[in-house]
Design an enzyme around this catalytic site. Structure first.
Site, short mmCIF file in Angstrom:
data_model
loop_
_atom_site.label_atom_id
_atom_site.label_comp_id
_atom_site.label_asym_id
_atom_site.label_seq_id
_atom_site.Cartn_x
_atom_site.Cartn_y
_atom_site.Cartn_z
N MET A 179 0.70 -2.66 8.75
CA MET A 179 -0.04 -2.74 7.48
C MET A 179 -1.02 -3.90 7.55
O MET A 179 -0.66 -5.01 7.92
CB MET A 179 0.97 -2.91 6.33
CG MET A 179 0.32 -3.11 4.98
SD MET A 179 -0.68 -1.67 4.45
CE MET A 179 -1.94 -2.50 3.49
N GLU A 222 0.84 -1.19 0.00
CA GLU A 222 0.00 0.00 0.00
C GLU A 222 0.89 1.26 0.00
O GLU A 222 1.82 1.32 0.79
CB GLU A 222 -0.91 0.04 1.23
CG GLU A 222 -1.95 1.15 1.11
CD GLU A 222 -2.88 1.27 2.31
OE1 GLU A 222 -2.50 0.84 3.41
OE2 GLU A 222 -3.98 1.81 2.12
N GLU A 252 -5.41 -2.11 12.94
CA GLU A 252 -5.24 -3.04 11.81
C GLU A 252 -6.36 -4.08 11.75
O GLU A 252 -6.79 -4.47 10.68
CB GLU A 252 -3.87 -3.73 11.89
CG GLU A 252 -2.67 -2.80 11.94
CD GLU A 252 -2.67 -1.75 10.85
OE1 GLU A 252 -3.17 -2.03 9.74
OE2 GLU A 252 -2.18 -0.63 11.12
N HIS A 257 -9.34 -2.68 10.09
CA HIS A 257 -9.19 -2.67 8.63
C HIS A 257 -9.64 -3.97 7.98
O HIS A 257 -9.94 -4.00 6.79
CB HIS A 257 -7.71 -2.47 8.26
CG HIS A 257 -7.28 -1.05 8.16
ND1 HIS A 257 -7.99 -0.10 7.47
CD2 HIS A 257 -6.17 -0.43 8.63
CE1 HIS A 257 -7.33 1.06 7.53
NE2 HIS A 257 -6.23 0.89 8.23
ZN LIG Z 1 -4.65 2.20 8.68
#
Ligand SMILES: [Zn+2]
Length: 1025
Positions: free
Chosen positions: A433, A298, A467, A470
């Site tokens: 991430m 990303e 995270e 997400h």
């Molecule tokens: Zn984030």
């Protein structure tokens, strides 16, 4: 992604961004006297020899010394006196500027007299237009070549001009975004990383669907050597256009609608930055160098690992195979289904076919890692680390399990994969991430050692919570394009605070979130800010979206919405949204529509929230009360308003308020929807005072009339508990902001601050310290020694007894730790004897006990910063940094090292952290940040950044969070015309290498704001401090 904000406390910029950074802890490196530099004294005890310090900053010499040719070997008295002289000369120069500026201001009103007539203006403008047009025709048209991107834009009536590909043929596509006629459906990816030679071979087979007949297929590929390509088993010729990282195949005939298969074989080197498929190495406790390979895709780097349609809306399934040596393990998003032994020392792992997902979420790792696992519902959760740190994963495993359970329940949609791995990577740039099923972290944001404090755990828990959120917001439902990145990041940030508040109430996350909202307000008050949802096209613009607006303002407006909706409507709307858009892509309006549907109130969520996502900035609400009639008005809160072009922006503000008869409980809160420029609120009866923006849940700043402020200040002086601590912190925050805007005098700020002697809660105290620290640092950097000393006295009289009463023992309350670490860090940086003595004592005990007598972890940074000021202490810290297996400790050690005031050490650490030889490059932004807190090194750091810009931008992408952090750290304390020009000259010299970055505007604007504040308030400070 978690930018390193939290590290300083997160995702990259952590340094500037998160709660820790706002925390005084990070922000106070006050040095009262810039006279610690002792260059004449030869030190042999630290590893800096003359060969090491090859870097000599040029303009520092100019700026700090006011001399051109001196070098570092000259004696310290020269340096010291030059620095002082320079401070003086800055002062003189800036006072010249000041008088020039003020005379200009005075002339403004009468400027009407010299205004040109309307006729003259029209003629002038017409003339200008003609001249400019002629110039543009002469300049641009002949200069227009096929390779010049600007050409198509300068003349829209021209036919498309195709760029030239690497093989000198015309490249058949002219846009940064890929065509939508061809979609990927499935990828088969085989990779063979060679960790000895730092290269990898890959083969990708992409099943694509042609949706509209076309003669071209265009996809992304970067830095790879394509050895063979076939389409439907026939060899095809690829064209490549490197500047846009695109490759294309041209077909003689239209491809009919339907499914096709494209195969590409390629080789590539591991990336030497932190994105794509990159290698990393570390030295284990036996002194053996270990290597590993990991990914960070990303936003735009999947294309560096395999050719792909690298935009978030091109969702697809992935089947990944990785060839490895037997000593390594491999991990990917999905569980491993089989391993094939090639009998040549190599094994191939094959992973289960993935869910449908975006390319930026694909991940794989080849490394020697150990792990522990547990089960939550149908998911196996594992935490991986290098073997030396295997025992530091237990806290993360427990936290991840609890949070996964919370989210499964909250969203009413179970995490869809059968495994979830959390992996600590020794060299990693972002904070973390969220790759689906394989979340990667810095070691600092995942590992918790025996000596970690609850504050360290708060960081780890926050990043895990972010995270994990997400996995729903981002992975299951993804923004269509990077313009709506906030749908990922704002939501994950909001959910991290909400989940921790529920699951880990002891972590006092509310104070942290409040600080984050204050920080978002400060960034969004600048003209360089941008709407939450904004147009992005170039790679730099995509990188720039990873900023405070997407994360922190995004989270703040979601909190405001949740506080406005009732009866669990927010959660219902979110669930509705996740169900409706499961495994697809969305825009902001899709979220608002889902929330509007469930809202039973007479409230259009879309109508209200659009005003918060399409405009930059936020409203200043002004309250004027006359008896029971309250006049409310709103305007754009914009610092540096002369740059503004639009004063007409209106927000739909869900304005909350309480009064003296009921002000603490949530049930006291009343709501008024302010949609117009002004409105009248009728109160049912008389009140003594009103406080708007209850608990600071709303993203706006409130200003009262004189009586309004006075009534609130009187109330607080009578009893601080008439308002919740969030409201008290918000009053402090707002009045400093209003002073920056020029709406209140600094005298009024000090009037409010007088109540602080009675304050005992963490949130208002650290906000007050943070605000005073900012001013202190500006004064210090300007060498306003008299005011620095008076500010020290002011802090002493308002916080001195609180500083003295802090314990240095182990502490368990997060709130108390947050407060005492802020107070003591400031106390020691002001050289309060009691503080530095205690710090030295703790350090000595720690050293003499061979580091077994613990320093309370929340006090480590303070202690190390004091210890780093002696050669012996610095040596111990460097040794600890090199050998500690506890990353939280290492991190604080580095902050100690970087806070030295010895210029040679400063230069050594700058150099080493950029080349990554003895200090990890991932920590370079932290090093810059820490050095810039200090008078001794901030100009050297600035010079270092300027002179190494090329190298810095090779390590960190233009526009990215680390770059943002580096620029702001290096310039945000400039407050003189000389420094403004210095910064502007550098930025404009960057050209294509960064002059267009938004952070450049932000930095320039911040310096101007500092200059203006100093001009307006230096006299007041002289008078009142
Ligand atoms: Zn984030």
């Amino acid at each position: 992604m978690e930018s390193a904000n939290h590290l300083n406390h997160q995702e990259y910029g952590a340094i500037e961004r998160a709660p820790l950074p706002r925390n005084m802890i990070e922000n106070s490196m006050f040095e009262e006297e810039p006279d610690v530099v002792d260059l004449a004294k030869e030190s042999t005890s630290y590893p800096i020899d003359s060969d090491d310090v090859v870097y000599e900053p040029r303009s520092s010499r100019l700026l700090v010394r006011g001399l051109g040719e001196n070098d570092l070997d000259e004696d310290e008295e020269d340096y010291e006196s030059s620095a002082r002289l320079l401070g003086m000369s800055f002062m003189n120069r800036s006072s010249n500027q000041r008088s020039a500026a003020s005379s200009y201001t005075r002339h403004q009103p009468s400027g009407l007299c010299s205004m040109p007539s309307a006729k003259t203006t029209v003629v002038g403008v017409l003339l200008l237009v003609v001249v400019v047009s002629v110039f543009m025709v002469i300049y641009f048209v002949p200069g227009c070549t096929f390779t010049r991107k600007g050409c198509q834009k300068t003349n829209s009536t021209m036919e498309k001009i195709y760029p030239i590909s690497t093989s000198d043929e015309l490249f058949p596509w002219t846009e940064l975004r890929l065509p939508s006629s061809v979609h990927p459906v499935h990828y088969n990816i085989s990779l063979h990383p060679d960790l000895k030679n730092m290269t990898f071979q890959g083969s990708v087979s992409i099943k694509v669907e042609v949706l509209n007949e076309t003669k071209i297929i265009v996809l992304h590929s970067s830095d790879m050597n394509i050895t063979k390509a076939t389409f439907q088993d026939k060899v095809v010729h690829f064209l490549e256009y490197k500047p846009w990282q695109q490759i294309a195949i041209k077909f003689p005939e239209d491809l009919k609608k339907g499914l096709y298969v494209l195969n590409i074989d390629y080789t590539a080197n591991f990336s030497n930055s932190y994105d794509g498929f990159y290698n990393s190495s570390y030295v284990d406790t036996n002194g053996t160098k270990r290597v590993l390979a990991a990914t960070q895709f990303e936003p735009l780097a999947a294309r560096k690992a395999f050719p792909c349609f690298d935009e978030p809306a091109f969702k697809s399934t992935f089947l990944i195979k990785i060839t490895r040596e037997s000593k390594y393990i491999s991990l990917s998003n999905m569980p491993k289904v089989k391993t094939t032994d090639f009998k040549n020392g190599l094994l191939e792992d094959e992973f289960k076919e993935s869910d449908t997902m975006s390319t930026y979420l694909v991940a794989f790792i080849v490394a020697e890692f150990s792990s522990y696992s547990t089960n939550v519902s149908n998911t196996t959760v594992s935490v991986y680390a290098v073997p030396d740190k295997k025992e530091q994963v237990h806290y993360a495993l427990d936290a991840a399990a609890k949070l996964l359970e919370f989210y499964n329940n909250f969203f009413e949609i179970d995490y869809p994969l059968s495994k979830l791995d959390l992996v600590a990577i020794p060299d990693f740039l972002a904070g973390a991430m969220e790759n689906w099923g394989l979340i990667t972290f810095r070691e600092t944001t995942l590992l918790v050692g025996n000596n970690s404090s609850p504050l360290d755990k708060q960081l780890v828990t926050s990043v895990i919570a972010h995270e994990l959120a997400h996995q729903w917001f981002g992975n299951l439902v993804t923004m269509r394009w990077w313009n709506d990145l906030w749908l990922n990041e704002g939501f994950a940030t909001y959910m991290q605070y909400m989940s921790i508040k529920n699951v880990f109430p002891d972590l006092d996350i509310g104070t942290e979130f409040l600080n984050v909202r204050f920080k978002a307000l400060a960034k969004d008050a600048l003209n360089s800010s941008h709407p939450v949802s904004t147009v992005v096209s170039t790679p730099e613009q995509v990188e720039e979206m990873f900023d405070s607006v997407s994360y922190e303002k995004g989270a703040s407006i979601l909190l405001m919405l949740n506080a406005t909706l009732t009866n669990g409507e927010f959660r219902k709307g979110v669930i509705e949204y996740l169900l409706k858009y499961n495994r697809s892509n969305t825009e902001s309006k899709d979220l608002w529509n889902s929330l509007s549907q469930v809202s039973k109130q007479n409230l259009s969520v879309s109508e209200m929230m659009n005003t918060w996502t399409v405009h930059k900035g936020f409203p200043l609400v002004t309250v004027k009360r006359n008896g029971t009639q309250v006049t409310l008005s709103q305007e754009h809160f914009l610092l540096n308003a002369e740059n503004s072009t639009d004063y007409s922006t209106l927000w739909h503000v869900p304005l909350t308020y309480v009064n003296d008869s009921c002000s603490v409980l949530s049930s006291c809160k009343q709501v008024f929807h302010l949609k117009d420029k002004t409105a009248i609120l009728k109160l049912p009866g008389e009140v003594k005072w009103l406080k708007f923006n209850f608990r600071s849940d709303g993203f706006y700043i409130v200003h009262y009339d004189m009586e309004g402020w006075k009534a609130l200040i009187d109330a607080l002086n009578g009893n601080i508990n008439v308002l919740p601590c969030e409201d008290r912190a918000a009053l402090i925050n707002n009045i400093f902001a209003l002073s920056r805007l020029g709406r209140v005098s600094f005298r009024q700020v000090l009037n409010l601050m007088d109540y602080i002697r009675n304050e005992n809660e963490t949130a208002p105290l650290i906000e007050a310290l943070f605000q005073l620290d900012q001013i202190y640092r500006l004064l210090d950097k300007r060498s306003e020694l008299n005011l620095v000393s008076r500010m020290t006295g002011y802090i002493d009289s308002h916080f001195g007894s609180l500083m003295e009463s802090q314990s240095w023992e182990l502490e368990t309350s997060v709130s108390k730790m947050t407060l005492r670490s802020a107070l003591l860090e400031m106390a020691c940086s002001l050289n309060r004897l009691n503080c530095t003595t205690q710090a030295k004592h703790l350090f000595d005990q720690w050293v003499h006990s061979n580091k077994t007598s613990p320093i309370p972890s929340d006090l480590m940074r303070t202690v190390f910063k004091v210890a780093a000021q002696t050669d012996d202490g610095w040596d111990v810290l460097l040794n600890t940094y090199k050998h500690s297996i506890y990353d939280a400790e290492k991190h604080k050690t580095l902050e100690g090292l970087a806070s030295t005031q010895d210029v040679r050490k400063i230069l050594w650490i700058l150099k080493k952290s950029l080349d990554g030889s003895e200090i990890q490059t991932q920590d370079f932004p932290l090093v810059i940040h820490t050095i810039c807190r200090n008078f001794a090194g901030y100009l050297y750091a600035w010079d270092f950044v300027k002179e190494n810009w090329e190298k810095i931008t090779q390590k960190f992408p233009l526009g990215s969070f680390p770059i943002q952090s580096i620029i702001m750290s290096a310039t945000s304390q400039f407050s003189t015309k000389t420094h403004l020009m210095e910064a502007q000259n550098f930025f404009s010299s960057l050209g294509a290498k960064g002059s267009q970055m938004r952070i450049v505007q932000e930095a320039t604007e911040t310096i101007k704001q500092n200059m203006r504040w100093m001009e307006n308030n230096l006299n007041t400070l002289q008078h009142w401090l």
